[in-house]
Design a protein around this motif. Structure first.
Motif, PDB file in Angstrom:
ATOM      1  N   LEU A 159     -10.022  -1.411  -6.820  1.00  0.00           N
ATOM      2  CA  LEU A 159      -9.620  -1.974  -5.399  1.00  0.00           C
ATOM      3  C   LEU A 159      -9.723  -0.949  -4.628  1.00  0.00           C
ATOM      4  CD1 LEU A 159      -8.603  -4.421  -3.702  1.00  0.00           C
ATOM      5  CD2 LEU A 159      -6.115  -3.470  -4.290  1.00  0.00           C
ATOM      6  N   ILE A 160      -9.418   0.309  -4.979  1.00  0.00           N
ATOM      7  CA  ILE A 160      -9.449   1.158  -3.916  1.00  0.00           C
ATOM      8  C   ILE A 160     -10.889   1.834  -3.689  1.00  0.00           C
ATOM      9  CG2 ILE A 160      -8.774   3.887  -3.612  1.00  0.00           C
ATOM     10  CD1 ILE A 160      -6.320   3.048  -5.065  1.00  0.00           C
ATOM     11  N   MET A 217      -0.358   4.344  -4.253  1.00  0.00           N
ATOM     12  CA  MET A 217      -0.254   3.638  -3.140  1.00  0.00           C
ATOM     13  C   MET A 217      -0.754   4.365  -1.984  1.00  0.00           C
ATOM     14  SD  MET A 217       0.798   0.672  -1.956  1.00  0.00           S
ATOM     15  CE  MET A 217       0.705   0.145  -0.252  1.00  0.00           C
ATOM     16  N   LYS A 218      -0.453   5.742  -2.021  1.00  0.00           N
ATOM     17  CA  LYS A 218      -0.913   6.598  -0.782  1.00  0.00           C
ATOM     18  C   LYS A 218      -2.406   6.453  -0.728  1.00  0.00           C
ATOM     19  CE  LYS A 218       0.889  10.524   0.118  1.00  0.00           C
ATOM     20  NZ  LYS A 218       1.539  11.901   0.132  1.00  0.00           N
ATOM     21  N   ALA A 222      -4.872   5.121   2.265  1.00  0.00           N
ATOM     22  CA  ALA A 222      -5.881   5.960   2.890  1.00  0.00           C
ATOM     23  C   ALA A 222      -7.098   4.834   3.341  1.00  0.00           C
ATOM     24  CB  ALA A 222      -6.379   7.215   2.300  1.00  0.00           C
ATOM     25  N   VAL A 223      -7.367   3.834   2.778  1.00  0.00           N
ATOM     26  CA  VAL A 223      -8.558   2.959   3.010  1.00  0.00           C
ATOM     27  C   VAL A 223      -7.976   1.677   3.591  1.00  0.00           C
ATOM     28  CG1 VAL A 223     -10.073   4.002   1.498  1.00  0.00           C
ATOM     29  CG2 VAL A 223      -8.518   2.167   0.528  1.00  0.00           C
ATOM     30  N   ALA A 381       5.649   8.470   6.062  1.00  0.00           N
ATOM     31  CA  ALA A 381       6.057   9.731   6.728  1.00  0.00           C
ATOM     32  C   ALA A 381       5.424  10.896   5.798  1.00  0.00           C
ATOM     33  CB  ALA A 381       7.482   9.619   6.815  1.00  0.00           C
ATOM     34  N   GLY A 382       4.871  10.598   4.801  1.00  0.00           N
ATOM     35  CA  GLY A 382       4.398  11.675   4.053  1.00  0.00           C
ATOM     36  C   GLY A 382       5.315  12.542   3.408  1.00  0.00           C
ATOM     37  N   GLN A 383       6.619  12.026   2.892  1.00  0.00           N
ATOM     38  CA  GLN A 383       7.615  12.842   2.376  1.00  0.00           C
ATOM     39  C   GLN A 383       7.175  13.006   0.904  1.00  0.00           C
ATOM     40  OE1 GLN A 383      11.567  11.553   3.414  1.00  0.00           O
ATOM     41  NE2 GLN A 383      10.947  11.249   5.706  1.00  0.00           N
TER      42      GLN A 383
END
Length: 421
Positions: A159-160, A217-218, A222-223, A381-383
């Motif tokens: 999927l990605i 998930m990250k 990104a896409v 938020a990229g934590q």
């Protein structure tokens, strides 16, 4: 789809034997489902047509349970058949429900049939109908599928890659995710991502496999169309083509298929290392041990799994069949498309359902907020993933301890509150 009812010869003989008594019995069908007036009327006039004398009475969960418990405690009653969600049955003592194995019927999904055993060795209820969330895509996206990928058995990696291929070809991120204020993103994490990567949702919340899930998930984000933080009903974005690939509830994709049925395809959610996680809303039919006429009750349960009854139920309630039936051509395009995708997903050999949370009472919103906050902190938020999971783990532990809610699938059963391990 081809008809594939799991009815043994002995079950057919059983139906013939009890048919006559069912025609003369007045069976009280006590249900938490199909409560709106129009649905209840359709149940009585269409779904239960030919089932004999049936008194269909839908109620809210509170009154439904109060009367049921009163009859069970008294040791006798008038309720003949129960209709309810899996979570309602799983909260009951299996000893209070009749063993239904002798009916020889069940869903086409072995996963659903196993859930219906409620941890015992036999069927305590029979799956009746289902709803779910699915994927949808503009047919323009199909040419960018990864080589060798099957749209009906995608993995998250595929999927990605597919979404990245579309982004490279069009210059725009066209995967859509319902991350808006009214979007159902929490159900994706609870019923799809976590089961697919961790084989749990509470016990495994802060596990190493959960870290992998959030890393994935990250990658997907990104896409993803950055406007997804405002998307709540993906049918709108499919129609205006801001999105070519989307995840959402069937009801929130319906307009796209109904307005432009030739432009879109529906397909199952992707799979991860622990299987094809998906969140079915499963309703079933059961018989309390205090039913006044057990044979008449069993005949009604058998009626609910007939192909024609399953289709009538779909028309009455917009819940989909649990057996493989060929849907009639006069149904709306959205129902045709979603029905096929749900059937493929629920009967897939790697199906791994993540059920709706159960036993949380008024803490359900707080439970959902844990997963939403985790998403916002990690993905938006990229934590650091591990730090966020440890922080949110404490909030989840408090909710489970306060409610005492036991684990639900795919988490392993628990005695008392489901632990966050």
């Amino acid at each position: 789809m081809f008809l594939r009812l799991k009815i043994a010869g002995a079950a057919s003989a059983f139906a013939l034997c009890v048919g006559a008594s069912a025609a003369q019995a007045d069976v009280l069908f006590w249900s938490t489902q199909a409560k709106p007036v129009e649905e209840a009327q359709a149940m009585r006039e269409q779904v239960l047509n030919g089932a004999g004398e049936v008194d269909y009475q839908p109620n809210d969960a509170g009154p439904w349970l109060t009367r049921l418990n009163a009859e069970l405690q008294a040791g006798s009653g008038t309720i003949g058949v129960l209709g309810a969600l899996h979570g309602d049955f799983s909260a009951m003592d299996p000893e209070d429900l009749a063993d239904l194995d002798d009916l020889g019927i069940g869903a086409s999904s072995d996963t659903f049939n196993d859930l219906a055993k409620l941890g015992t060795g036999s069927s305590q209820y029979i799956p009746w109908m289902q709803a779910s969330y699915i994927m949808a895509a503009n047919k323009k996206a199909l040419e960018y599928l990864p080589e060798g990928a099957d749209i009906n058995s995608l993995t998250y990696d595929q999927l990605i890659e597919w979404s990245a291929n579309v982004m490279e070809a069009t210059g725009e991120a066209k995967f859509g995710f319902p991350a808006g204020p009214k979007g159902l993103k929490h159900r994706f994490f609870q019923g799809y991502l976590y089961p697919s990567y961790t084989n749990g949702v509470v016990r495994t919340f802060a596990s190493d496999s959960a870290v992998t899930a959030w890393e994935k998930m990250k990658e997907l984000w990104a896409v993803t169309n950055p406007g997804s933080t405002n998307f709540s009903f993906l049918q709108e974005q499919l129609l205006n083509e801001d999105v070519w690939i989307a995840f959402d509830h069937t009801s929130r994709l319906a307009s796209a298929f109904n307005e432009r049925p030739d432009d879109f395809v529906a397909f199952p959610a992707p799979a991860g290392p622990e299987g094809r996680g998906f969140m079915p809303v499963i309703a079933g039919v059961a018989i309390p041990r205090t039913a006044p006429d057990m044979e008449a009750s069993k005949a009604l349960v058998a009626h609910m799994l007939k192909p024609e009854t399953q289709i009538a139920t779909l028309k009455a309630t917009n819940f989909f069949p649990v057996i493989d039936v060929e849907l009639p051509s006069d149904l709306p395009p959205s129902v045709q498309a979603a029905g096929a995708a749900i059937a493929t997903m629920s009967s897939s050999p790697d199906a791994n359902p993540g059920l709706l949370p159960a036993g949380l009472g008024d803490k359900g919103g707080d439970f959902n907020r844990v997963y939403v906050d985790t998403f916002e902190r990690i993905v938006l938020a990229g934590q650091p993933i591990e730090q966020v999971l440890e922080d949110q783990k404490r909030a989840l532990e408090r909710i489970m301890e306060e409610t005492g809610a036991p684990c639900w699938a795919p988490d392993a059963p628990s005695e008392g509150a489901c632990p966050v391990e």
